[in-house]
Enzyme design. Structure first.
Site: not given
Ligand code: PGA
Length: 253
Positions: A11-13, A98, A100, A170, A176, A213, A234
């Site tokens: 997931n590159w966001k 997601h 976010e 998640e 993150g 993470s 991510g």
């Molecule tokens: P992260 O993000 O690996 O940076 O914790 C995962 C995600 O948001 O899908």
């Protein structure tokens, strides 16, 4: 014996525009070869979808997806992209709900379910995220939150369609933060999801990924648990060398 199939989703966001995405893929494809037991899913930002889809065309083990879509096929929805548009740009999968999207942009459980149903109807595969916040976990409400998030999905998605769905667990507090769920904690929630689906007559055999993470340091310990069918990553997916290393790691026999 062949290992169970695993999904490694990146997931590159809001990172890697078309130029950076093309450079990433050049390097990544040079470093990796298809592996029979794993598929790699990339979720670039919408503007990079076509670039990534084009670059991975020679690699059937790699699928490209949108990070978000609207459930309507077209219309006055400024800033949104539709499923047919994502499909035209090369998307075969779609990330939905997601944390976010849920927490920063106010996406509701009901909207997540509408998007999921629309994605399935269009013939794409949805990867639907669920997960609790730290306050919810500390308040002992993890199970309740996960079940609440699954409920509208169970109402809107026919049981026959669940076979094309992928779920990602998640925990919001792990995203993150550098603080991943332990393999035991993740496995427990994966079991809960399977149990909740089974109770509603849905086969729990769909893939369930863990995200939050995940890194080259912890991925093998997480995937050592048979309840996990892959990972959604991510930060550790943004560098081609690091991501190539992570997706290539093998557990010691
Ligand atoms: P992260 O993000 O690996 O940076 O914790 C995962 C995600 O948001 O899908």
């Amino acid at each position: 014996m062949t290992a169970r199939p695993l999904i490694y989703a990146a997931n590159w966001k809001m990172n890697l525009g078309p130029q950076d995405a093309a450079a990433f893929l050049d390097r990544f494809l040079e470093l990796t070869a298809p592996q029979p037991d794993r598929s790699l899913w990339f979720f670039p930002p919408a503007v990079s979808l076509a670039t990534v889809a084009h670059a991975v065309r020679p690699r059937p083990d790699i699928l490209v997806g949108a990070q978000n879509v609207h459930w309507e096929p077209k219309g006055a929805f400024t800033g949104e992209i539709s499923i047919p548009m994502a499909q035209e740009a090369g998307a075969e999968v779609v990330l939905i709900g997601h944390s976010e999207r849920r927490h920063l942009f106010g996406e509701t459980d009901d909207q997540v379910a509408r998007k999921t149903a629309a994605v399935l109807k269009a013939g794409l595969r949805p990867l639907v995220c669920v997960g609790e916040t730290l306050a919810e976990r500390e308040g002992g409400r993890t199970e309740q939150v996960i079940l609440r998030q699954l409920e509208p999905l169970l109402d809107k998605v026919a049981s026959a369609d669940w076979g094309r769905l992928v779920v990602a667990y998640e925990p919001v507090w792990a995203i993150g933060t550098g603080k991943n769920a332990t393999p035991d904690d993740a496995a427990q929630v994966h079991e809960l999801i399977r149990f909740a689906l089974g109770r509603r007559g849905v086969s729990g055999r769909l893939p369930i990924l863990y995200g939050g993470s995940v890194s080259a340091k912890n991925v093998l310990a997480l995937l050592a648990r048979p309840e996990l069918d892959g990972v959604l990553v991510g930060g550790a997916s943004l560098d081609p060398d690091g991501w190539a290393e992570l997706v290539g790691l093998e557990a010691a026999p």
